[in-house]
Design a protein around this motif. Structure first.
Motif, mmCIF file in Angstrom:
data_model
loop_
_atom_site.group_PDB
_atom_site.id
_atom_site.type_symbol
_atom_site.label_atom_id
_atom_site.label_comp_id
_atom_site.label_asym_id
_atom_site.label_seq_id
_atom_site.Cartn_x
_atom_site.Cartn_y
_atom_site.Cartn_z
ATOM 1 N N UNK A 56 -11.167 -23.834 14.991
ATOM 2 C CA UNK A 56 -10.190 -23.648 13.925
ATOM 3 C C UNK A 56 -10.023 -24.929 13.118
ATOM 4 N N UNK A 57 -10.012 -26.072 13.797
ATOM 5 C CA UNK A 57 -9.812 -27.339 13.079
ATOM 6 C C UNK A 57 -10.978 -27.646 12.153
ATOM 7 N N UNK A 58 -12.200 -27.334 12.590
ATOM 8 C CA UNK A 58 -13.370 -27.582 11.752
ATOM 9 C C UNK A 58 -13.342 -26.691 10.524
ATOM 10 N N UNK A 59 -12.978 -25.444 10.705
ATOM 11 C CA UNK A 59 -12.912 -24.519 9.581
ATOM 12 C C UNK A 59 -11.754 -24.869 8.647
ATOM 13 N N UNK A 60 -10.648 -25.330 9.208
ATOM 14 C CA UNK A 60 -9.534 -25.752 8.363
ATOM 15 C C UNK A 60 -9.911 -26.961 7.533
ATOM 16 N N UNK A 61 -10.732 -27.836 8.094
ATOM 17 C CA UNK A 61 -11.198 -29.008 7.353
ATOM 18 C C UNK A 61 -11.999 -28.583 6.129
ATOM 19 N N UNK A 110 -9.131 -16.050 10.935
ATOM 20 C CA UNK A 110 -8.454 -15.388 12.048
ATOM 21 C C UNK A 110 -9.266 -15.618 13.321
ATOM 22 N N UNK A 111 -8.666 -15.330 14.429
ATOM 23 C CA UNK A 111 -9.366 -15.429 15.706
ATOM 24 C C UNK A 111 -10.561 -14.483 15.720
ATOM 25 N N UNK A 112 -10.405 -13.331 15.086
ATOM 26 C CA UNK A 112 -11.508 -12.359 15.017
ATOM 27 C C UNK A 112 -12.673 -12.914 14.205
ATOM 28 N N UNK A 113 -12.358 -13.601 13.087
ATOM 29 C CA UNK A 113 -13.411 -14.203 12.266
ATOM 30 C C UNK A 113 -14.195 -15.239 13.066
ATOM 31 N N UNK A 137 -16.945 -25.519 -3.970
ATOM 32 C CA UNK A 137 -16.407 -26.497 -4.927
ATOM 33 C C UNK A 137 -17.157 -26.442 -6.246
ATOM 34 N N UNK A 138 -18.484 -26.364 -6.170
ATOM 35 C CA UNK A 138 -19.291 -26.294 -7.389
ATOM 36 C C UNK A 138 -18.979 -25.050 -8.205
ATOM 37 N N UNK A 139 -18.644 -23.967 -7.515
ATOM 38 C CA UNK A 139 -18.317 -22.715 -8.199
ATOM 39 C C UNK A 139 -16.841 -22.625 -8.558
ATOM 40 N N UNK A 140 -16.057 -23.644 -8.184
ATOM 41 C CA UNK A 140 -14.628 -23.627 -8.468
ATOM 42 C C UNK A 140 -13.885 -22.575 -7.665
ATOM 43 N N UNK A 141 -14.360 -22.305 -6.461
ATOM 44 C CA UNK A 141 -13.775 -21.272 -5.609
ATOM 45 C C UNK A 141 -13.366 -21.855 -4.271
ATOM 46 N N UNK A 142 -12.633 -21.089 -3.518
ATOM 47 C CA UNK A 142 -12.289 -21.462 -2.146
ATOM 48 C C UNK A 142 -13.399 -21.007 -1.216
ATOM 49 N N UNK A 143 -13.502 -21.655 -0.074
ATOM 50 C CA UNK A 143 -14.463 -21.223 0.934
ATOM 51 C C UNK A 143 -13.961 -19.918 1.520
ATOM 52 N N UNK A 144 -14.846 -18.963 1.599
ATOM 53 C CA UNK A 144 -14.470 -17.666 2.157
ATOM 54 C C UNK A 144 -15.303 -17.381 3.405
#
Length: 86
Positions: free
Chosen positions: A5-10, A16-19, A45-52
């Motif tokens: 979770x910490x790596x993904x939050x970074x 979610x836990x399921x993800x 970042x290059x696309x001006x979007x959030x990581x999904x």
């Protein structure tokens, strides 16, 4: 290293836990996981979007494809043969 979770939050991704459980199904080592997260973050970042989650899945598929192609690469990617000078 695992999908933590910490790596993904970074990377700026709320998961979610399921993800995390789904991501863990990918056969990747810690280096590959870190590279996937960095690449997904950079591309977002290059696309001006959030990581999904979907972007992470795309990068996982790309990493697996790349690994498979490198394992099947022809011999010319190996060391060149040394030839004696006559």
């Amino acid at each position: 290293m695992r999908w933590g979770e910490s790596l993904l939050k970074a990377a700026g991704l709320t998961v979610t836990t399921e993800d995390i459980a789904k991501l863990a199904d990918a056969d990747l080592n810690g280096r590959q996981i870190t590279n996937v997260i960095r690449t997904a973050s950079t591309m977002a970042k290059l696309d001006g979007e959030a990581v999904t989650y979907e972007r992470l899945v795309e990068e996982i598929e790309e990493a697996i494809r790349f690994e498979r192609e490198m394992l099947q690469a022809p011999d010319y990617l190996g060391k060149p043969e040394l030839k004696a000078v006559a």
